[in-house]
Design an enzyme around this catalytic site. Structure first.
Site, short mmCIF file in Angstrom:
data_model
loop_
_atom_site.label_atom_id
_atom_site.label_comp_id
_atom_site.label_asym_id
_atom_site.label_seq_id
_atom_site.Cartn_x
_atom_site.Cartn_y
_atom_site.Cartn_z
CD GLU A 66 62.68 -4.62 4.93
OE1 GLU A 66 61.84 -5.38 4.41
OE2 GLU A 66 62.46 -3.43 5.17
CG ASP B 216 69.76 -5.40 7.86
OD1 ASP B 216 70.32 -6.32 7.23
OD2 ASP B 216 69.49 -4.28 7.38
CG ASP C 89 68.85 -2.93 11.94
OD1 ASP C 89 67.86 -3.66 11.73
OD2 ASP C 89 69.31 -2.14 11.10
CG ASP D 88 64.63 -0.21 10.72
OD1 ASP D 88 63.84 0.19 11.61
OD2 ASP D 88 65.29 0.56 10.00
#
Ligand code: 1YM
Length: 642
Positions: free
Chosen positions: A427, A500, A502, A504
């Site tokens: 991403e 990641d 997190d 997102d």
């Protein structure tokens, strides 16, 4: 007190050798010695209680995870028989717990049958793989008990006194020298017992976790059987008809089926043989699908929904939006396939097919409104399929779906051997850049994704072809999608999602997993999908090699280890990685991409099903469950962001 005393004869020596074989090669009997195999021990014992319920003698099974991971399973069945067994000359109960495949040996006229466990190995294997086992039986007005250590009898069946009622209680402690872990996962057991309760109408199963101060517990009992199961699976979906279609027949091969259509575009058919989830399907699924296709087409023709000039509806049109559970009981099931979860008995196809033909066609005649709602959906699915075919052909004409054309953003590897090649789906452009520089270009390809992802929940296949975000993924993998998907054509043996750590990142992971689950399912089933695990922290100090930590526990462990070497916490620099983009190419290679040092997590069907559930919940049409989910999980959002 009375004791059954017997000297070891030739039979008994054979028995001890049998159980020794189980301890030497546990994987052969329970699949593996991982946490999965550990849970299997519990299922084996519970299955004996379930068999007793299926025979009509048991209404309740209680499971307790006691402190120190001792398992206690109790049922209110007839109690395992206690009399001396003519063949082994010891009590039947002891025979069941010490003779390998006892069920099989007693098969035939005696009425003793093999239990339904995946490997059909039964209680003696559990006994062999436990530090100790204690079996207590209430039968004929008395209480009996016997004890074992590592499969060996240390106390033969003993009459302890009088007792009311009947039943069997088994307690055991799995052997920690055999299993990688002996820590049971409450949620896994709970899920399986819910499933068993759905599959065994009217049986009450309770589970309680007493390992911690605040105990967890649940109890399951479904008078609705598979109807309740389907309602449970559809709880967050918009239904096309209120109550599931229910089919039950107790013939030579007992069959139970529940069907309910929803407005979603996915197909969810779960099949079971003797309560075992047949993930790879098989002859029962084949019979069910064939009948579904025939009955709906016949109905559509005879009611003029399909005109003479119209082509037949295809199976996939009729299965769009379906949620169904098919459960059959087969006396001698043959399991095939990679994971031995595909039913092979050929006679079952015809049995299921003719049963569903009869029951479903009468249901549709009696419920024209339901028939109409489902057929409208099938016809719109068939139109969408036609549109998808045109879109695909158009795309092919433009050459954009030919395998020779690769997406512009893909940095391909030089090797063309799928067995050694891997593609990282990354991403964001900046992380993509680092990955491109850091990779080993011989066998590692990088595909950066950017922009807003398509909501697959709300789109049919025709929208997915030509979608600018998903098309590169389809082209890179190189094996088509949906019913065209051909896993033998994949260009990379490992498809690795690198996002990641997190919210997102979790979002993109869920989206991609859901996409693979819905449109490239064999890729997951074949074990080709992986999640990269970037580190969360870096510990550094002048003169010391950087230390990367992948979890909070890792970090604590690293601190402790360094403290033992005389390096205290305040001497160490701690960097917390927020995203992949913060790592330079060398760091990314070393921590996340180098096969020698990286951690990859293989995605299983369980993960994908979970992703799909979350996805349906978060992206689907039903607002209320979404609100509940967000409220219930709001307090965890902080933890998500690690
Ligand atoms: C908590 C575990 O094992 N219950 C249980 C097992 C048996 C019976 C009843 C039983 C079966 C039969 C007749 C029969 C078993 N018996 C045998 C064997 N719960 C648990 N409850 N009477 C009682 O199958 O005919 C194996 S399991 F072989 F001894 F009959």
């Amino acid at each position: 007190m009375e004791k059954y005393n017997h000297e070891y004869g030739a039979e008994q020596i054979q028995v001890l050798e049998g159980l020794e074989a189980v301890r030497k090669r546990p994987g052969m009997y329970i699949g593996s010695t991982s946490v999965r195999g550990l849970h299997h021990l519990v299922y084996e014992i519970v299955d004996n209680g379930v068999d007793e319920a299926l025979a009509g003698y048991c209404t309740e099974i209680n499971v307790i995870i006691e402190p120190n991971n001792i398992i206690c399973v109790e049922d209110n069945g007839r109690g395992i028989p206690v009399e001396i067994h003519p063949k082994t000359k010891i009590s039947t109960a002891e025979t069941v717990y010490t003779v390998l495949h006892a069920g099989g040996k007693f098969g035939g006229d005696s009425g003793y049958k093999v239990s339904g466990g995946l490997h059909g190995v039964g209680a003696s294997v559990v006994n062999a793989l436990s530090k100790w086992t204690e079996v207590t039986i209430r039968r004929d007005g008395f209480l009996y008990q016997m004890k074992f250590e590592k499969g060996k009898t240390v106390q033969k069946l003993e009459k302890l006194g009088e007792a009311e009622g009947t039943g069997t209680k088994v307690r055991f402690l799995a052997d920690d020298t055999i299993f990688e872990t002996t820590d049971y996962e409450y949620e896994v057991l709970e899920k399986r017992f819910r499933e068993i309760a759905f599959l065994t109408k009217g049986l009450k199963i309770t589970i309680e976790d007493k390992r911690e101060e605040t105990s967890k517990k649940a109890d399951f009992c479904f008078e609705g059987g598979l109807n309740s199961f389907v309602e449970f699976l559809n709880k967050n979906k918009e239904k096309l008809h209120k109550t599931p279609i229910y089919i039950e027949k107790n013939g030579e091969v007992p069959v139970e089926i529940a069907i309910q259509y929803t407005s979603s575009y996915s197909e969810n058919i779960y099949t079971f043989v003797n309560n075992i989830n047949t993930i790879e399907g098989g002859t029962h699924l084949e019979g069910f699908k064939r009948s579904l296709t025939k009955v709906f087409n016949d109905y559509a023709r005879s009611h003029n929904v399909l005109k003479e000039k119209d082509a037949n509806l295809q199976g996939e049109d009729i299965r769009e939006g379906i949620t169904a559970v098919v459960s059959v009981k087969v006396k001698e099931p043959q399991f095939e396939g990679q994971t031995k979860t595909k039913l092979g008995n050929s006679e079952v196809t015809g049995i299921v097919q003719s049963m569903v033909n009869e029951a479903l066609s009468s249901f549709l005649e009696e419920n024209p409104n339901v028939a109409k709602a489902i057929l409208e959906k099938c016809i719109s699915a068939s139109r969408a399929r036609e549109a998808a075919r045109k879109a695909r052909e158009l795309a092919r004409k433009k050459n954009s779906l030919e395998t020779s054309t690769l997406p512009g953003k893909l940095a391909d590897c030089s090797s063309k051997n799928p067995d050694e090649c891997e593609v990282y789906i990354v991403e964001g452009d900046s992380a993509g850049g680092s990955a491109k520089q850091g990779r080993d270009r011989k066998f590692q390809a990088i595909l950066p994704l950017w922009g807003k992802m398509l909501n697959v929940e709300k789109s049919r296949a025709d929208k997915i072809y030509g979608n600018e975000k998903l098309n590169p993924v389809i082209l890179a993998v190189g094996a088509g999608i949906g019913s065209d998907f051909d896993v033998t054509k994949i260009r990379y043996g490992k498809v690795i999602i690198m996002a990641d750590a997190d919210v997102d990142g979790a979002h993109i992971r869920t989206l991609l997993l859901t996409f693979f689950f819905r449109y490239m399912r064999p890729l997951i089933e074949n074990g080709n999908v992986y999640l990269a695990q970037p580190p969360l922290y870096k510990l550094s100090k002048k003169g010391m090699e950087d230390k990367y930590c992948y979890t909070e526990e890792d970090l604590e462990k690293a601190y402790k280890e360094l403290e033992e070497k005389g390096i205290s916490r305040d001497q160490l620099g701690l960097q917390r990685y927020k995203g992949l983009g913060e790592m330079n190419p060398e760091q990314l290679w070393e921590t996340t991409m180098n096969p020698e040092t990286r951690i990859l997590v293989k995605v299983t069907m369980d993960d994908a099903i979970k992703a799909d559930e979350i996805f349906t919940l978060l992206m689907g049409d039903e607002v209320e469950p979404r609100r509940e989910f967000i409220q219930a999980n709001a307090k965890y959002v902080k933890n998500l962001d690690i």
